[in-house]
Design a protein around this motif. Structure first.
Motif, PDB file in Angstrom:
ATOM      1  N   PHE A 399      39.415  37.421  44.427  1.00  0.00           N
ATOM      2  CA  PHE A 399      39.723  38.743  43.740  1.00  0.00           C
ATOM      3  C   PHE A 399      41.061  38.641  42.894  1.00  0.00           C
ATOM      4  O   PHE A 399      40.886  39.169  41.962  1.00  0.00           O
ATOM      5  CB  PHE A 399      39.587  39.743  44.839  1.00  0.00           C
ATOM      6  CG  PHE A 399      38.144  40.347  44.931  1.00  0.00           C
ATOM      7  CD1 PHE A 399      37.054  39.494  45.542  1.00  0.00           C
ATOM      8  CD2 PHE A 399      37.932  41.769  44.569  1.00  0.00           C
ATOM      9  CE1 PHE A 399      35.888  40.155  45.566  1.00  0.00           C
ATOM     10  CE2 PHE A 399      36.650  42.216  44.577  1.00  0.00           C
ATOM     11  CZ  PHE A 399      35.670  41.481  45.070  1.00  0.00           C
ATOM     12  N   GLN A 400      42.020  38.601  43.654  1.00  0.00           N
ATOM     13  CA  GLN A 400      43.347  38.484  42.988  1.00  0.00           C
ATOM     14  C   GLN A 400      43.389  37.790  41.625  1.00  0.00           C
ATOM     15  O   GLN A 400      43.933  38.292  40.748  1.00  0.00           O
ATOM     16  CB  GLN A 400      44.208  37.949  44.181  1.00  0.00           C
ATOM     17  CG  GLN A 400      45.822  38.717  43.843  1.00  0.00           C
ATOM     18  CD  GLN A 400      46.606  38.423  45.153  1.00  0.00           C
ATOM     19  OE1 GLN A 400      46.075  38.457  46.159  1.00  0.00           O
ATOM     20  NE2 GLN A 400      47.958  38.207  44.775  1.00  0.00           N
ATOM     21  N   LEU A 401      43.110  36.584  41.966  1.00  0.00           N
ATOM     22  CA  LEU A 401      43.230  35.676  40.645  1.00  0.00           C
ATOM     23  C   LEU A 401      42.225  36.135  39.659  1.00  0.00           C
ATOM     24  O   LEU A 401      42.440  36.172  38.468  1.00  0.00           O
ATOM     25  CB  LEU A 401      42.971  34.269  41.157  1.00  0.00           C
ATOM     26  CG  LEU A 401      43.973  33.405  41.931  1.00  0.00           C
ATOM     27  CD1 LEU A 401      43.600  32.289  42.591  1.00  0.00           C
ATOM     28  CD2 LEU A 401      45.304  33.415  41.065  1.00  0.00           C
ATOM     29  N   LEU A 402      40.957  36.513  40.014  1.00  0.00           N
ATOM     30  CA  LEU A 402      40.020  36.920  39.137  1.00  0.00           C
ATOM     31  C   LEU A 402      40.398  38.062  38.177  1.00  0.00           C
ATOM     32  O   LEU A 402      40.512  38.327  37.225  1.00  0.00           O
ATOM     33  CB  LEU A 402      38.600  37.488  39.901  1.00  0.00           C
ATOM     34  CG  LEU A 402      37.536  37.495  39.015  1.00  0.00           C
ATOM     35  CD1 LEU A 402      37.071  36.487  38.351  1.00  0.00           C
ATOM     36  CD2 LEU A 402      36.382  38.129  39.985  1.00  0.00           C
ATOM     37  N   ASP A 403      41.055  39.039  38.960  1.00  0.00           N
ATOM     38  CA  ASP A 403      41.984  40.386  38.293  1.00  0.00           C
ATOM     39  C   ASP A 403      42.938  39.782  37.441  1.00  0.00           C
ATOM     40  O   ASP A 403      42.862  40.254  36.135  1.00  0.00           O
ATOM     41  CB  ASP A 403      42.325  40.970  39.388  1.00  0.00           C
ATOM     42  CG  ASP A 403      42.518  42.592  38.910  1.00  0.00           C
ATOM     43  OD1 ASP A 403      41.601  42.935  38.553  1.00  0.00           O
ATOM     44  OD2 ASP A 403      43.461  43.107  39.226  1.00  0.00           O
ATOM     45  N   GLU A 404      43.595  38.803  37.670  1.00  0.00           N
ATOM     46  CA  GLU A 404      44.658  38.344  36.869  1.00  0.00           C
ATOM     47  C   GLU A 404      44.369  37.724  35.720  1.00  0.00           C
ATOM     48  O   GLU A 404      44.726  37.918  34.546  1.00  0.00           O
ATOM     49  CB  GLU A 404      45.779  37.268  37.723  1.00  0.00           C
ATOM     50  CG  GLU A 404      46.773  36.851  36.767  1.00  0.00           C
ATOM     51  CD  GLU A 404      47.441  35.599  37.820  1.00  0.00           C
ATOM     52  OE1 GLU A 404      47.705  35.504  38.998  1.00  0.00           O
ATOM     53  OE2 GLU A 404      47.794  34.628  37.073  1.00  0.00           O
ATOM     54  N   ILE A 405      43.040  36.864  35.782  1.00  0.00           N
ATOM     55  CA  ILE A 405      42.507  36.185  34.652  1.00  0.00           C
ATOM     56  C   ILE A 405      41.832  37.296  33.628  1.00  0.00           C
ATOM     57  O   ILE A 405      42.102  37.192  32.466  1.00  0.00           O
ATOM     58  CB  ILE A 405      41.716  35.170  35.030  1.00  0.00           C
ATOM     59  CG1 ILE A 405      42.417  34.144  35.743  1.00  0.00           C
ATOM     60  CG2 ILE A 405      40.886  34.601  33.968  1.00  0.00           C
ATOM     61  CD1 ILE A 405      41.591  32.888  36.535  1.00  0.00           C
ATOM     62  N   ARG A 406      41.057  38.174  34.352  1.00  0.00           N
ATOM     63  CA  ARG A 406      40.469  39.283  33.742  1.00  0.00           C
ATOM     64  C   ARG A 406      41.613  39.958  32.576  1.00  0.00           C
ATOM     65  O   ARG A 406      41.335  40.050  31.536  1.00  0.00           O
ATOM     66  CB  ARG A 406      39.960  40.239  34.629  1.00  0.00           C
ATOM     67  CG  ARG A 406      39.128  41.584  33.804  1.00  0.00           C
ATOM     68  CD  ARG A 406      38.666  42.403  34.741  1.00  0.00           C
ATOM     69  NE  ARG A 406      39.636  42.913  35.857  1.00  0.00           N
ATOM     70  CZ  ARG A 406      40.432  44.007  35.399  1.00  0.00           C
ATOM     71  NH1 ARG A 406      40.243  44.362  34.292  1.00  0.00           N
ATOM     72  NH2 ARG A 406      41.211  44.401  36.442  1.00  0.00           N
ATOM     73  N   ILE A 407      42.710  40.589  33.216  1.00  0.00           N
ATOM     74  CA  ILE A 407      43.714  41.248  32.645  1.00  0.00           C
ATOM     75  C   ILE A 407      44.234  40.097  31.418  1.00  0.00           C
ATOM     76  O   ILE A 407      44.416  40.822  30.150  1.00  0.00           O
ATOM     77  CB  ILE A 407      45.081  41.717  33.466  1.00  0.00           C
ATOM     78  CG1 ILE A 407      44.365  42.760  34.444  1.00  0.00           C
ATOM     79  CG2 ILE A 407      46.051  41.939  32.700  1.00  0.00           C
ATOM     80  CD1 ILE A 407      45.418  43.006  35.248  1.00  0.00           C
ATOM     81  N   ARG A 408      44.509  38.924  31.692  1.00  0.00           N
ATOM     82  CA  ARG A 408      44.936  38.130  30.813  1.00  0.00           C
ATOM     83  C   ARG A 408      43.784  37.893  29.497  1.00  0.00           C
ATOM     84  O   ARG A 408      44.177  37.885  28.350  1.00  0.00           O
ATOM     85  CB  ARG A 408      45.172  36.637  31.154  1.00  0.00           C
ATOM     86  CG  ARG A 408      45.890  35.808  30.184  1.00  0.00           C
ATOM     87  CD  ARG A 408      45.760  34.206  30.502  1.00  0.00           C
ATOM     88  NE  ARG A 408      44.377  33.760  30.355  1.00  0.00           N
ATOM     89  CZ  ARG A 408      43.809  33.012  31.004  1.00  0.00           C
ATOM     90  NH1 ARG A 408      44.519  32.314  32.296  1.00  0.00           N
ATOM     91  NH2 ARG A 408      42.487  32.375  31.116  1.00  0.00           N
ATOM     92  N   GLU A 409      42.463  37.709  29.871  1.00  0.00           N
ATOM     93  CA  GLU A 409      41.716  37.532  28.976  1.00  0.00           C
ATOM     94  C   GLU A 409      41.512  38.917  27.975  1.00  0.00           C
ATOM     95  O   GLU A 409      41.374  38.608  26.789  1.00  0.00           O
ATOM     96  CB  GLU A 409      40.289  37.210  29.616  1.00  0.00           C
ATOM     97  CG  GLU A 409      40.363  35.810  30.123  1.00  0.00           C
ATOM     98  CD  GLU A 409      38.798  35.209  30.454  1.00  0.00           C
ATOM     99  OE1 GLU A 409      37.840  36.281  30.545  1.00  0.00           O
ATOM    100  OE2 GLU A 409      38.588  33.997  30.841  1.00  0.00           O
ATOM    101  N   GLU A 410      41.480  40.022  28.681  1.00  0.00           N
ATOM    102  CA  GLU A 410      41.423  41.394  27.763  1.00  0.00           C
ATOM    103  C   GLU A 410      42.411  41.627  27.137  1.00  0.00           C
ATOM    104  O   GLU A 410      42.325  41.892  25.663  1.00  0.00           O
ATOM    105  CB  GLU A 410      41.403  42.571  28.885  1.00  0.00           C
ATOM    106  CG  GLU A 410      39.897  42.735  29.433  1.00  0.00           C
ATOM    107  CD  GLU A 410      39.955  43.797  30.489  1.00  0.00           C
ATOM    108  OE1 GLU A 410      38.931  43.736  31.456  1.00  0.00           O
ATOM    109  OE2 GLU A 410      40.909  44.444  30.490  1.00  0.00           O
ATOM    110  N   PHE A 411      43.629  40.948  27.507  1.00  0.00           N
ATOM    111  CA  PHE A 411      44.728  41.179  26.479  1.00  0.00           C
ATOM    112  C   PHE A 411      44.869  40.389  25.243  1.00  0.00           C
ATOM    113  O   PHE A 411      45.054  40.499  24.061  1.00  0.00           O
ATOM    114  CB  PHE A 411      46.167  40.796  27.233  1.00  0.00           C
ATOM    115  CG  PHE A 411      47.596  40.735  26.702  1.00  0.00           C
ATOM    116  CD1 PHE A 411      48.130  41.937  26.276  1.00  0.00           C
ATOM    117  CD2 PHE A 411      47.794  39.609  26.205  1.00  0.00           C
ATOM    118  CE1 PHE A 411      49.245  41.862  25.626  1.00  0.00           C
ATOM    119  CE2 PHE A 411      49.005  39.226  25.194  1.00  0.00           C
ATOM    120  CZ  PHE A 411      49.911  40.760  24.988  1.00  0.00           C
TER     121      PHE A 411
END
Ligand SMILES: Nc1nc2c(ncn2[C@@H]2O[C@H](COP(=O)(O)OP(=O)(O)OP(=O)(O)O)[C@@H](O)[C@H]2O)c(=O)[nH]1
Ligand SMILES: [Zn+2]
Length: 487
Positions: A399-411
């Motif tokens: 979950f934690q990594l998915l969230d980090e990757i999601r934020i990076r991708e959105e950015f």
């Protein structure tokens, strides 16, 4: 052909690992990566170094000439397939690039049959035609070497064999295996940090081995507990201690006959382990006192790695500016050290690919009938019908990594208009050799004026034009020296 990437930050930047990862941090991270990648391309361009400028020629003539050059050259040097056995004369051989320094490559080659010797180190330059068709030669590449002077140990890399894999950072070709090294203590084994490294390694698709060093610092109980914990993660750890020599033989056995890259945080003992494995003559197949290859007098690149020199002032590892080298191991195989770093960037991992980097999820998916979730593109967030349940230790990490990757991708999406922008793209090169190249310009800056576009085109053609008019020998200080000597 699998092309993989471990993106390793050569900085000690610590990304907050909680869900509170902030946008400025991600922005900084992306900027750093872009800078690093742009820097390496700039350095590669500099190597081209045309000696004479011919700006006075009319552009049309240059264009024509450049077209002919590219056409001729791609047919001149088709990539060699692994099955290719080019005829080898006394002055030709096949070898592996073990180190790269400026324009020179150190290649370990098979000597001619008349030599009753082990493999031989040659100092080589790359044939100009390969540079012209932009075929990069990487450490780890299998190459055809010609014009060999066996006395002075020199040669010229004439062609490159097809790669089985390629990692970008450190840039190494034909990596068969990754050795993920952590320590049980000093620094203490930390499950989330270990997970990040494992995810980064898994995302390359290259087989990996997990080794846990400094096991003499902990008791049996701690080892048993970690062993069973990691077993549930899907890994079988190899405990070792460079200090007590425990477990080194089995690591030497795992590493033999393949090219491995060692990755892990600073201070876990990567360099110490490499040194120990290189000098470990107890290893099953090693012969006491055996030389691994015949080095050039004065060569230093393959000497022991420096150990424990982490600067107390900057906190940086000692390897920050070092070139990557493949170090031959005494029981066979090559091992490349990576610069000291603590935080894999996970830049190549996407929201969709993250699940596949967890052996636990892979297992749940393969156990299911049919072998997938009820949803296409399921991110396994606990929806009813998703076969990935929450009853495993690393689910919160997922979950934690998915969230980090999601934020990076959105950015990335917001800033550059595409997820891949600012990243690396793959180009199908000559005869199917895929080449990774950084994207230099971001989309929003891409609109360049027609005038500057023409100029940059002309500059590029100039480069081709320039060395096109010069025989290879003139371009290579090394070959010039070789030619002068023969006169
Ligand atoms: N107690 C103990 N110390 C070890 C062992 N192996 C290495 N060390 C020590 O750990 C420290 C760091 O070792 P290095 O080999 O420099 O670690 P590294 O992973 O290469 O570090 P970076 O280059 O910064 O990435 C040194 O002081 C080593 O002597 C071991 O098995 N046991
Ligand atoms: Zn699912």
């Amino acid at each position: 052909m699998p092309i993989a990437s471990i993106s390793i930050l050569r900085h000690r930047t610590i990304i907050p690992t909680t869900t509170a990862t902030t946008l400025p941090t991600v922005a900084k991270l992306i900027r750093q990566i872009s800078t690093l990648r742009c820097f390496s391309v700039a350095a590669a361009k500099q190597q081209h170094n045309p000696t004479v400028s011919r700006k006075s020629q009319p552009p049309s003539k240059k264009l024509l000439r450049a077209k002919q050059t590219v056409k001729d050259y791609s047919s001149l040097a088709p990539v060699l397939s692994p099955q290719d056995k080019p005829p080898l004369s006394e002055s030709k051989s096949v070898g592996t690039v073990a180190a790269a320094q400026a324009n020179f490559m150190r290649v370990i080659v098979e000597p001619p049959r008349s030599f009753d010797e082990s493999k031989v180190e040659l100092l080589c330059v790359v044939k100009a035609v390969l540079k012209k068709i932009k075929r990069r030669v990487l450490v780890g590449d299998k190459v055809l070497v010609g014009s060999i002077d066996w006395v002075d140990r020199r040669g010229m890399i004439e062609n490159v064999y097809q790669r089985s894999s390629e990692i970008l950072d450190p840039p190494v070709a034909n990596v068969d295996h990754l050795l993920v090294l952590f320590s049980m203590d000093q620094p203490k084994l930390e499950p989330f940090a270990l997970t990040r490294f494992l995810i980064e390694a898994e995302s390359t698709g290259i087989p990996l081995t997990l080794a846990l060093n400094k096991c003499e610092l902990v008791d049996e109980e701690a080892m048993v507990a970690w062993k069973s914990r990691l077993h549930k993660w899907g890994y079988k750890p190899n405990f070792c201690s460079v200090e007590s020599k425990y477990g080194l033989d089995s690591l030497a056995f795992i590493l033999r006959d393949q090219t491995s890259v060692i990755v892990g945080p600073s201070g876990v003992g990567k360099s110490s382990l490499i040194n120990a494995l290189r000098n470990n003559h107890n290893a099953s197949d090693a012969v006491e006192g055996e030389t691994l290859f015949d080095p050039i007098l004065g060569s230093k690149w393959f000497e022991d790695q420096l150990v424990g020199q982490v600067s107390t002032r900057s906190g940086r590892g000692k390897h920050t500016t070092r070139n990557v080298s493949l170090l031959p191991l005494s029981a066979g195989g090559y091992l490349a050290d990576t610069p000291g770093f603590n935080q894999p960037s996970l830049m190549k991992v996407t929201k969709q690919s993250l699940a596949q980097a967890f052996p636990e999820i892979r297992q749940m998916l393969s156990d299911s009938e049919p072998a997938k979730c009820s949803f296409n593109d399921c991110l396994h967030l606990g929806e009813p019908g998703c076969i990935v349940k929450a009853d495993w230790e690393r689910y919160p990490y997922y979950f934690q990594l998915l969230d980090e990757i999601r934020i990076r991708e959105e950015f990335q999406l917001r800033t550059f208009g595409t997820k891949k922008e600012g990243d690396v793209r793959y180009k199908m090169g000559d005869k199917g050799v895929q080449q990774a190249e950084p994207r230099l310009e971001l989309k929003k800056h891409r609109r360049v004026s027609r005038k500057s576009m023409n100029q940059s085109l002309l500059d590029e053609l100039d480069e081709l034009d320039d060395d096109d008019n010069l025989p290879d020998e003139e371009n290579d200080p090394f070959l010039k020296a070789m030619r002068d000597e023969n006169q």
